[in-house]
Design a protein around this motif. Structure first.
Motif, short mmCIF file in Angstrom:
data_model
loop_
_atom_site.label_atom_id
_atom_site.label_comp_id
_atom_site.label_asym_id
_atom_site.label_seq_id
_atom_site.Cartn_x
_atom_site.Cartn_y
_atom_site.Cartn_z
N SER A 151 0.77 -1.20 0.04
CA SER A 151 0.02 -0.14 0.23
C SER A 151 0.85 1.20 0.00
N LYS A 152 0.48 2.29 -0.47
CA LYS A 152 0.97 3.52 -0.53
C LYS A 152 -0.13 4.44 0.00
N PRO A 153 0.24 5.51 0.97
CA PRO A 153 1.68 5.26 1.86
C PRO A 153 1.56 3.86 2.62
N LEU A 154 2.73 3.56 3.23
CA LEU A 154 2.80 2.11 4.22
C LEU A 154 1.75 2.38 5.06
N THR A 155 1.26 1.38 5.31
CA THR A 155 0.13 1.02 6.38
C THR A 155 0.80 0.79 7.89
N PRO A 156 0.72 1.73 8.77
CA PRO A 156 1.20 1.64 10.11
C PRO A 156 0.59 0.45 10.80
N LEU A 157 1.53 -0.14 11.70
CA LEU A 157 1.16 -1.39 12.47
C LEU A 157 1.40 -1.17 13.89
N ALA A 158 0.44 -1.65 14.94
CA ALA A 158 0.45 -1.49 16.26
C ALA A 158 0.70 -3.25 16.53
N TYR A 159 1.02 -3.20 18.00
CA TYR A 159 1.36 -4.51 18.44
C TYR A 159 1.09 -4.63 19.88
N ILE A 160 0.57 -5.86 20.38
CA ILE A 160 0.27 -6.05 21.78
C ILE A 160 0.84 -7.56 22.00
#
Length: 304
Positions: free
Chosen positions: A84-93
């Motif tokens: 994807s553009k822009p890059l898709t941010p990722l969160a983490y638990i």
């Protein structure tokens, strides 16, 4: 960015995955934020889920990987596959067995605190991700890509179905056991600093963070923000030397000063491995033995 919706991808097979759904149901009403939960049902399912969810994602939503390092790896791989553009941010638990990514970045292991941090984060932090190319295909890692002894350990753990119980001390015990099965191999290395050859190697690991193997500080100075690969090589050692190195890892983290250990900080590394060896990425077994491996870093946005 004002986060209004969380998209959880949950590995219910991780160490604490069985209870995480009920915990989310109790915690999420405390926040003014909607959410969806997607549960993984088979290996690599998290990659399929994240790749498809990127296409449906709204600008005020965040995809959240919930599990261990392997789950984080799979979700990230799906995001990269989506391109994807822009890059898709990722969160983490972190709720898994290893959690080396969370440990290296000092993330909270408390569910409520983790969600609060994600929702109140306003911009992405760009971190290095290891990208590998090998004879078995492309490889992604947030912590490490390794061949030799660590690959042998992961292969053994997967055969015995012991990965959910992995921790620092159980991993080190597995290293001692694998030591007697691991044969040495020849290693030819190309980096931006030069070329190197080791005829009797036990281990070659490209690191991006301090920890691997459930809390082992394989490279105490590795950073996920410097755009570099930290390569650690272990040559053949006696059993007594192995115990000395492991003791140093657990106590003063001065093991890289040992004469049989070598480290290189490089923008990239190309490894030729003879004969081919078991390999791992973020504690997951690489699909086939590795004889060629090239590793570099790219930047990816995280909500941490």
């Amino acid at each position: 960015m004002n986060v209004k919706h969380l998209v959880f991808i949950v590995n219910k097979f991780s160490r604490n995955g069985g209870s995480i759904i009920s915990k989310l149901e109790r915690v999420m009403p405390l926040f003014e934020c909607t959410y969806d939960v997607h549960i993984t049902r088979y290996p690599k399912h998290a990659t399929e889920l994240s790749e498809s969810l990127v296409k449906e994602r709204k600008q005020d939503s965040i995809i959240v990987a919930v599990g261990g390092d392997g789950t984080l790896n799979e979700v990230l791989t799906g995001l990269l596959n989506a391109d994807s553009k822009p890059l898709t941010p990722l969160a983490y638990i972190p709720i898994g067995s290893g959690n080396d990514f969370a440990r290296s970045l000092q993330l909270s292991f408390n569910l409520k605190e983790s969600i609060h941090k994600i929702i109140n984060t306003t911009s992405s932090t760009y971190l290095d991700v290891l990208i590998g190319e090998s004879n078995s295909g492309n490889i992604v890692a947030v912590n490490s890509i390794g061949v030799g002894l660590d690959g042998m350990v992961i292969n053994s753990l997967e055969k015995n179905k012991n990965k959910q119980r992995i921790g620092k001390f159980s991993y080190l015990a597995s290293v001692i056991s694998a030591y007697f099965s691991q044969k040495t191999f020849s290693l030819e290395i190309l980096t931006d600093k030069g070329t190197y050859t080791y005829k009797q190697s036990l281990l070659a690991v490209c690191t991006n963070n301090t920890f691997f193997g459930g809390g082992i500080p394989i490279h105490p100075n590795a950073l996920s923000t410097d755009g570099m690969v930290d390569l650690v090589i272990a040559e053949k050692v006696s059993f007594f030397e192995l115990l000395t190195i492991l003791f140093s890892i657990l106590t003063n983290q001065k093991h890289l000063q040992h004469k049989k250990l070598h480290s290189y900080r490089t923008a990239f590394c190309n490894l030729t491995i003879t004969p081919s060896q078991y390999g791992q990425h973020d504690g997951e077994l690489i699909s086939q033995k590795v004889d060629q491996l090239s590793v570099k870093t790219i930047k990816h946005p995280f909500f941490i």
